[in-house]
Design a protein around this motif. Sequence first.
Motif, PDB file in Angstrom:
ATOM      1  N   GLN A   1      37.342 109.487  61.403  1.00 15.80           N
ATOM      2  CA  GLN A   1      38.344 109.570  60.335  1.00 15.80           C
ATOM      3  C   GLN A   1      39.724 109.169  60.876  1.00 15.80           C
ATOM      4  OE1 GLN A   1      38.030 113.567  58.871  1.00 15.80           O
ATOM      5  NE2 GLN A   1      36.234 113.140  57.608  1.00 15.80           N
ATOM      6  N   ARG A   2      40.041 109.647  62.076  1.00 14.20           N
ATOM      7  CA  ARG A   2      41.320 109.272  62.678  1.00 14.20           C
ATOM      8  C   ARG A   2      41.392 107.762  62.914  1.00 14.20           C
ATOM      9  NH1 ARG A   2      41.516 113.900  67.220  1.00 14.20           N
ATOM     10  NH2 ARG A   2      42.020 115.649  65.884  1.00 14.20           N
ATOM     11  N   LEU A   3      40.272 107.192  63.363  1.00 12.43           N
ATOM     12  CA  LEU A   3      40.227 105.758  63.597  1.00 12.43           C
ATOM     13  C   LEU A   3      40.460 104.997  62.286  1.00 12.43           C
ATOM     14  CD1 LEU A   3      39.725 103.413  65.540  1.00 12.43           C
ATOM     15  CD2 LEU A   3      37.287 103.609  65.028  1.00 12.43           C
TER      16      LEU A   3
ATOM     17  N   GLN B   1      43.540 102.627  61.677  1.00 10.77           N
ATOM     18  CA  GLN B   1      43.409 101.225  61.273  1.00 10.77           C
ATOM     19  C   GLN B   1      44.216 100.947  60.002  1.00 10.77           C
ATOM     20  OE1 GLN B   1      39.140 100.947  61.134  1.00 10.77           O
ATOM     21  NE2 GLN B   1      39.012 100.010  63.164  1.00 10.77           N
ATOM     22  N   ALA B   2      44.192 101.898  59.065  1.00 15.91           N
ATOM     23  CA  ALA B   2      44.981 101.727  57.837  1.00 15.91           C
ATOM     24  C   ALA B   2      46.470 101.696  58.178  1.00 15.91           C
ATOM     25  CB  ALA B   2      44.675 102.856  56.853  1.00 15.91           C
ATOM     26  N   ASP B   3      46.894 102.613  59.063  1.00 14.77           N
ATOM     27  CA  ASP B   3      48.305 102.625  59.498  1.00 14.77           C
ATOM     28  C   ASP B   3      48.667 101.325  60.202  1.00 14.77           C
ATOM     29  OD1 ASP B   3      48.721 105.114  58.477  1.00 14.77           O
ATOM     30  OD2 ASP B   3      48.577 106.184  60.396  1.00 14.77           O
ATOM     31  N   LEU B   4      47.745 100.842  61.036  1.00 15.23           N
ATOM     32  CA  LEU B   4      47.987  99.604  61.762  1.00 15.23           C
ATOM     33  C   LEU B   4      48.193  98.443  60.791  1.00 15.23           C
ATOM     34  CD1 LEU B   4      48.135  98.300  64.575  1.00 15.23           C
ATOM     35  CD2 LEU B   4      45.670  97.909  64.426  1.00 15.23           C
ATOM     36  N   GLU B   5      47.336  98.368  59.763  1.00 14.81           N
ATOM     37  CA  GLU B   5      47.493  97.315  58.753  1.00 14.81           C
ATOM     38  C   GLU B   5      48.824  97.458  58.027  1.00 14.81           C
ATOM     39  OE1 GLU B   5      45.716  94.592  58.136  1.00 14.81           O
ATOM     40  OE2 GLU B   5      44.613  95.176  59.931  1.00 14.81           O
ATOM     41  N   HIS B   6      49.159  98.727  57.725  1.00 15.38           N
ATOM     42  CA  HIS B   6      50.427  98.988  57.037  1.00 15.38           C
ATOM     43  C   HIS B   6      51.606  98.522  57.902  1.00 15.38           C
ATOM     44  CE1 HIS B   6      53.558 101.071  54.826  1.00 15.38           C
ATOM     45  NE2 HIS B   6      53.926 101.658  55.955  1.00 15.38           N
ATOM     46  N   TYR B   7      51.561  98.859  59.211  1.00 18.37           N
ATOM     47  CA  TYR B   7      52.653  98.477  60.104  1.00 18.37           C
ATOM     48  C   TYR B   7      52.695  96.962  60.314  1.00 18.37           C
ATOM     49  CZ  TYR B   7      53.300 103.414  61.093  1.00 18.37           C
ATOM     50  OH  TYR B   7      53.547 104.755  60.975  1.00 18.37           O
TER      51      TYR B   7
END
Length: 189
Positions: free
Chosen positions: A61-63, A67-73
């Motif tokens: 879940q953290r991954l 990954q969602a945060d990474l895409e957002h950033y």
Amino acid sequence: QEAQASRKVAEIESAAIKARFAQMEQRVQLLVEQQDELIRAKTAIDDERRGLRQQTDMQQQRLIIFQADLEHYRAEADNQNMLIGQLTEAQSADHESTRQERLSWRTRETDLQQRVTKLRRELEDYKRRSTVEQVRSTTSREEEFLKLRLQVQRLENQATVDAAKVEEAQNQQKDLELEWPQIEAREKT
């Protein structure tokens, strides 16, 4: 005697059987304890396995969140890069505009200084004429004096206004010259 011997044999066998039975009970007790230990160990292993499974689920879940945060950033970084490009273009345009404005202010300052010089010369001319007129004409002296005085006053006022404009232009030029290194520094960054 035979009976006694049989009895002794029976007692010995009975004692041997009791000893074996006691050993068997000890073995059974050891096996029960080992079984309890194995059950406890199995329970601990099951608990640990459940804990590891929960940890794995949480890490997955953290991954996913990472990954969602990474895409957002990444998207945000692309937007920031685009904004930096726009700001760089705007800064270049602003730099050119500031340069043109400085040139305009310098031209205006020169014009105003020439005008002030001309007005001062005119003022000096009027003062000289006033003196000459006072010597020439004694009858209309006061009247002419008043006229010339008013004219001198008007020219002095005009010279004061023009001098203030020149000072304002000089101050604005100084402000622009003070801002110029900051603008060049922003362009370099």
